[in-house]
Design an enzyme around this catalytic site. Sequence first.
Site, PDB file in Angstrom:
ATOM      1  N   TYR A  28      -4.641  -9.515   3.208  1.00  0.00           N
ATOM      2  CA  TYR A  28      -4.470  -8.212   3.620  1.00  0.00           C
ATOM      3  C   TYR A  28      -4.295  -8.113   5.054  1.00  0.00           C
ATOM      4  O   TYR A  28      -5.105  -8.589   5.944  1.00  0.00           O
ATOM      5  CB  TYR A  28      -6.066  -7.576   3.161  1.00  0.00           C
ATOM      6  CG  TYR A  28      -6.351  -7.748   1.764  1.00  0.00           C
ATOM      7  CD1 TYR A  28      -5.894  -6.587   1.011  1.00  0.00           C
ATOM      8  CD2 TYR A  28      -7.137  -8.566   1.437  1.00  0.00           C
ATOM      9  CE1 TYR A  28      -6.103  -6.542  -0.253  1.00  0.00           C
ATOM     10  CE2 TYR A  28      -7.253  -8.607  -0.119  1.00  0.00           C
ATOM     11  CZ  TYR A  28      -6.846  -7.372  -0.848  1.00  0.00           C
ATOM     12  OH  TYR A  28      -7.015  -7.469  -2.112  1.00  0.00           O
ATOM     13  N   ASP A  44       1.076  -1.185   0.023  1.00  0.00           N
ATOM     14  CA  ASP A  44       0.009   0.094  -0.011  1.00  0.00           C
ATOM     15  C   ASP A  44       0.732   1.439  -0.074  1.00  0.00           C
ATOM     16  O   ASP A  44       2.240   1.184   0.343  1.00  0.00           O
ATOM     17  CB  ASP A  44      -0.799   0.084   1.273  1.00  0.00           C
ATOM     18  CG  ASP A  44      -2.130  -0.916   1.235  1.00  0.00           C
ATOM     19  OD1 ASP A  44      -2.372  -1.417   0.052  1.00  0.00           O
ATOM     20  OD2 ASP A  44      -2.397  -1.448   2.235  1.00  0.00           O
TER      21      ASP A  44
END
Length: 430
Positions: A390, A253
């Site tokens: 995630y 990210d």
Amino acid sequence: MGFDEMVESLKEILDSRYLCNRCTGRLFAQLLTSTSNKERGIAIKTFLAMEIDAKELKIKGCSYKNINFRYAKISCKDKEKCDICNNIFDKINEYALRISKILESYEFKTFLIGVIPSNEMIKKEEELWENIGVEYAEPIKEELSREIGKELLKIMPDKEVDFSKPDITIVIDFQKNRITKKVRSLYIYGKYNKYKEMPQTTWLCSYCHGTGCEKCNFTGRKYEESVQDLIEEIILNQTKGVTTKFHGAGREDIDALCHGWREFVIEVEEPKIRTIDVKALENEINKKNKGKIEVKDLTLVSKEKVKEVKNKRQNKIYEAEIECEKDIKKDDAKRVEELLNNKIIAQQTPSRVQHRRADLVRERKVFYVRFLKIEGKKAKIEVKTEAGTYIKELVSGDEGRTRPSLSSILQNKCKVNKLIVKGFEDEENS
Ligand SMILES: [Zn+2]
Ligand SMILES: [Zn+2]
């Protein structure tokens, strides 16, 4: 059609139109393979000329006085144009010179010439084949590209023709009267670390799409810097390429950091310089971007490496700083470690990426979660998971979309404040 029949058909054809030596010889290109089309053409025409001289053959416009010219090297009328090629072979040197000018500013070792004949040439050639057969014929585009290539080698004797992976491919389009070139990309493999929040690849401004506007302070970018931008700047400067494509082995990210050396291949499009000192490149990138990114192991690779890097499925080790609503108890932390040890979790596509990923429930393996430090509501943890897990959601639970999660086991609402990728491990080795 046999050879004799072919020659008979050729006589009829030559009665109504002129064919140059090359276009005549190319009809018999598969015969006597060590000769050129020009030599074949001259041989056949000389033979026919003898037939005319012996009064056994009549060809319109060819009297005994001019046959030698008509059938051997030159046509009987000086300005006669070949019905197939329009005497294009006389201009081969001109084309080679034009190409050498185009290639002047490029460093390359190997090249390949491609030819797109005009529609007229193709039509006429096909008509000819219908009459005379294609058994021994060679298409005009093959002779044209070969002859222009040979001519170019005379101008640039240190270059080589490469049919499979040329550095530069030149296409001569006789229909559009245009010469275009395609320069093979350079591929540089390496590993990067990211020490500052930024996207992995160039992120263009959504208002101007890169041209620059008030919204993006005329940078053309939504995020002023990316790993790609920082590496690209120096690589383009060295290679004089036009642009780059960045192929990462996955990506973190924007707000996550990477200390585990993520693999990548950066593709330089249309490089003018192909001989580069990767070590010097590496040093320059690292010197210029201290505190932002770092690269290592830069190597020139082939295109195939892109697929290999992109298809990599790697287990990852993360370090995360988390923060919860209530204090974290040591016993609860132990329970997390026990319950998530070698555990398969169910992870529904996180709400934050739902707009670009199919909404599915995926099963992912968590190898371990370890609490490295607990201080009241905050903790530092280390997590090892299967590719595609995630981590932010493994901690928060994402409103029950990830089950179980640290939040559900701790019965505490937790979130990730800082995320660092610490290591990669190829799946087959795990
Ligand atoms: Zn011709
Ligand atoms: Zn903009």
